[in-house]
Enzyme design. Sequence first.
Site, PDB file in Angstrom:
ATOM      1  N   ALA A  46      -4.149  11.796   9.737  1.00 51.77           N
ATOM      2  CA  ALA A  46      -2.981  12.038  10.568  1.00 51.77           C
ATOM      3  C   ALA A  46      -2.460  10.741  11.185  1.00 51.77           C
ATOM      4  O   ALA A  46      -1.269  10.454  11.108  1.00 51.77           O
ATOM      5  CB  ALA A  46      -3.300  13.078  11.630  1.00 51.77           C
ATOM      6  N   GLY A 103      -0.304   4.435   0.182  1.00 57.73           N
ATOM      7  CA  GLY A 103      -1.035   5.608   0.683  1.00 57.73           C
ATOM      8  C   GLY A 103      -0.198   6.363   1.702  1.00 57.73           C
ATOM      9  O   GLY A 103       1.023   6.203   1.763  1.00 57.73           O
ATOM     10  N   PHE A 104      -0.859   7.177   2.506  1.00 62.92           N
ATOM     11  CA  PHE A 104      -0.129   7.973   3.495  1.00 62.92           C
ATOM     12  C   PHE A 104       0.704   7.097   4.430  1.00 62.92           C
ATOM     13  O   PHE A 104       1.865   7.373   4.687  1.00 62.92           O
ATOM     14  CB  PHE A 104      -1.107   8.794   4.338  1.00 62.92           C
ATOM     15  CG  PHE A 104      -1.725   9.944   3.606  1.00 62.92           C
ATOM     16  CD1 PHE A 104      -0.929  10.970   3.104  1.00 62.92           C
ATOM     17  CD2 PHE A 104      -3.089  10.017   3.411  1.00 62.92           C
ATOM     18  CE1 PHE A 104      -1.494  12.039   2.436  1.00 62.92           C
ATOM     19  CE2 PHE A 104      -3.661  11.088   2.732  1.00 62.92           C
ATOM     20  CZ  PHE A 104      -2.861  12.095   2.246  1.00 62.92           C
ATOM     21  N   GLY A 144       0.820  -1.210   0.000  1.00 66.34           N
ATOM     22  CA  GLY A 144       0.000   0.000   0.000  1.00 66.34           C
ATOM     23  C   GLY A 144       0.850   1.254   0.000  1.00 66.34           C
ATOM     24  O   GLY A 144       1.667   1.460   0.893  1.00 66.34           O
ATOM     25  N   GLU A 167     -18.266  18.056   1.856  1.00 68.69           N
ATOM     26  CA  GLU A 167     -17.457  18.683   0.807  1.00 68.69           C
ATOM     27  C   GLU A 167     -18.068  18.473  -0.572  1.00 68.69           C
ATOM     28  O   GLU A 167     -18.098  19.394  -1.402  1.00 68.69           O
ATOM     29  CB  GLU A 167     -16.021  18.147   0.880  1.00 68.69           C
ATOM     30  CG  GLU A 167     -15.294  18.729   2.090  1.00 68.69           C
ATOM     31  CD  GLU A 167     -13.959  18.101   2.413  1.00 68.69           C
ATOM     32  OE1 GLU A 167     -13.162  18.739   3.128  1.00 68.69           O
ATOM     33  OE2 GLU A 167     -13.699  16.959   1.975  1.00 68.69           O
ATOM     34  N   VAL A 174      -2.385  -7.674  -4.010  1.00 66.99           N
ATOM     35  CA  VAL A 174      -2.171  -8.772  -3.073  1.00 66.99           C
ATOM     36  C   VAL A 174      -3.427  -9.631  -2.971  1.00 66.99           C
ATOM     37  O   VAL A 174      -4.540  -9.107  -2.885  1.00 66.99           O
ATOM     38  CB  VAL A 174      -1.774  -8.221  -1.688  1.00 66.99           C
ATOM     39  CG1 VAL A 174      -1.761  -9.328  -0.637  1.00 66.99           C
ATOM     40  CG2 VAL A 174      -0.411  -7.555  -1.782  1.00 66.99           C
TER      41      VAL A 174
END
Lengths: 423, 423
Positions: free
Chosen positions: A321, A19-20, A17, A176, A85
């Site tokens: 975060a 991502g962040f 992965g 949003e 995966v």
Amino acid sequence: MAVEATTSARRKVVIVGGGFAGLTAATKLAKADVDVTVLDRHNYHCFQPLLYQVATAELSPADIAWPIRHVLRRQKNARVLLGDVTAIDVEGRKVVADTGTFEFDELILATGARHSYFGNDDWEKSAPGLKRIEDATIIRRRLLMAFERAELSENPAERESLLTFAIVGAGPTGVELAGAIIEVARQVMPSEFRHIDPRTARVILIEAGPRVLPAFPEALTDYTRRSLEKMGVEVMTDTRVTHVDDKGVDLANGRLDAATVIWAAGVIASPAGRWLGAETDRAGRVIVQPNLTVPGHENIFVVGDTATAKRPDGQDVPGVAPAKQMGAYVADVIASRVRGAVPPPAFHYRHQGDVATIGRRSAVIKMPYMNLTGFTAWLVWCVAHIYFLIGARNRIAVAFKWVWDFMTFQRGARLITDQRDQI
Amino acid sequence: MAVEATTSARRKVVIVGGGFAGLTAATKLAKADVDVTVLDRHNYHCFQPLLYQVATAELSPADIAWPIRHVLRRQKNARVLLGDVTAIDVEGRKVVADTGTFEFDELILATGARHSYFGNDDWEKSAPGLKRIEDATIIRRRLLMAFERAELSENPAERESLLTFAIVGAGPTGVELAGAIIEVARQVMPSEFRHIDPRTARVILIEAGPRVLPAFPEALTDYTRRSLEKMGVEVMTDTRVTHVDDKGVDLANGRLDAATVIWAAGVIASPAGRWLGAETDRAGRVIVQPNLTVPGHENIFVVGDTATAKRPDGQDVPGVAPAKQMGAYVADVIASRVRGAVPPPAFHYRHQGDVATIGRRSAVIKMPYMNLTGFTAWLVWCVAHIYFLIGARNRIAVAFKWVWDFMTFQRGARLITDQRDQI
């Protein structure tokens, strides 16, 4: 030759992965004496907080996505490979993907989450969620096609349904999207249509719970609801969706015809728990130890949206975060082990704030010691998001587009590509 | 209400196709006392000369495409509708599309061209051409996937085939693709791969005729070939392709294994001739009168790549410039008729030049009284293309990306989206 290097005696860290969480873990391992392999099913890292701007035609996919191998190009101990995966051999220490099998000494699973339809997976076809670039271009196509089809329609009921946009779930993504879509309808489109008046479009934000942005303090919730309603969004709280199909949604209190339904109501973790045979919570997240390892497997870490770690006060730690903080923490644990040092104590989550934009000049921000609303919050939001984008090129390009479109009320990426659904 | 307006007594002009020819015709009719309907199967106008930069990951689709209805938003006598034309009722004066039937008094067909496989349509699956946004993202995906798959491969022959890119046809599109792909391989990719050396990639430009850029003067042809070869492109002229499949191409002088084959060898006009039952040339283009009408139908015009008009010297007039000139001419004819004025004399084509970029600092330009090569030509090319883009936002965004990537040797839109083909 590079193959030889990766079969050296150095510890092999496989990160699934990009991502962040995964990308932070990879970069924090740059100086560790390990071989890092980042596996992802896409070739890019996607900046998820701005996905809604791709879905509403403000930004292009490439503005918020960057090739993972480009981010890691100077990190000589890291390689990046494409792979989806399918299984993990926990005892044999192997990751099985469609592109090959990859041995590991330490494994970091950062495979994220998808939206959840609470057991009604057949709703996905009618009500796409927003987690990936592909989701965003699907929503963009449906949003733009609804106006095109309404312009062509001679049937008033059909036109009304085409100009009704239902968003299920009033967390940050739902808020949003609702704000951005009403702006498209009222500010961007009106001069361009001859047959319909895009300003008559209805944007309806549906929330099962009692308030929008349930994770925010009530004052910000109230502010957000009032702002949305002033912009023209219809907010329905305490309203449960009981059925979704191509023509709209059934609500507990009646039927709503809407050609476009977007799902922002819930997430379910990636199948990492199933691959590992590990215990998960109701959202499919692996229940990890205080050091983010899987019980019984000190060399397997689960981080980001696919893990659940309890805070000292017993609450969950969700969101962006923690993904970065978890990735950095795990890299620290692995680097300490390799050096023979004492690993850091249990993962400790520092909450940095929650944020949601409401429209083109308003946002709400919850920070540890203060809250912000309105234009100030929106400016902070803009600066923070530009800062967190990867690469100066994207930062400049996105900043330029925001300034331009703020001044002109335009949207710069209004393309209907690929199949047009049927018209 | 808008519907009523379009059923007024004013002459109805229907324009099919929102490319250069159709869009120019529409805007030039802004002051005429007519109702204009622009029908296109896409919602955007695509700036085809820069499609190769989308295909090679330099620009995003939205950088070179703009919603047609946005371009015409201030033109009150024009409406824009989505529709894929399937037939034309010449006697009944109706255009039949998948989205409805549209009456016309005057019809302008500007439906462009597709690539032609000279009767081997099954080659298209293996060797996509480059005429639309979708074509460009397909080629981009294959190009980027080839490097990803090579990085994963343990089989040297497979790796070699994956790093071989064959481009069939050495007109401007073929030359531009070849130059851009060798730059991606040699300048953008090398630092990012660990297992393969992207610099070893082969880019082979295959041309059946005796020289590259056959429409250009020989001096420019020679310059282009030398420049491409210096960059590392292998140029094969006098080489006919006899078969294309997923693994490569058969050439008259042997087999070439190449996982990526791109078709830039020929075009065939849209089916406008078939819709009209009109006489066409071998490339399917409608043979029009000197005033660009179809013989026997003074109210039906065919313009752009789907028409063939002879120059006074008997030569064809192909390319971008004639599309715009034809669109403007036809608008003038129609406006004159509506005013009761004398229509302009026969369409007269002013040749404005031919241009092709070779790489990141070289181009060739053929103008009526002079030729340009090298860096000067490339600068002229850049300025001209920025100028011809629609909208200041796109101009600034593209100029910024070019300057940035020129300085950093990056490519900003390297996303593999949608299905990954199989890996």
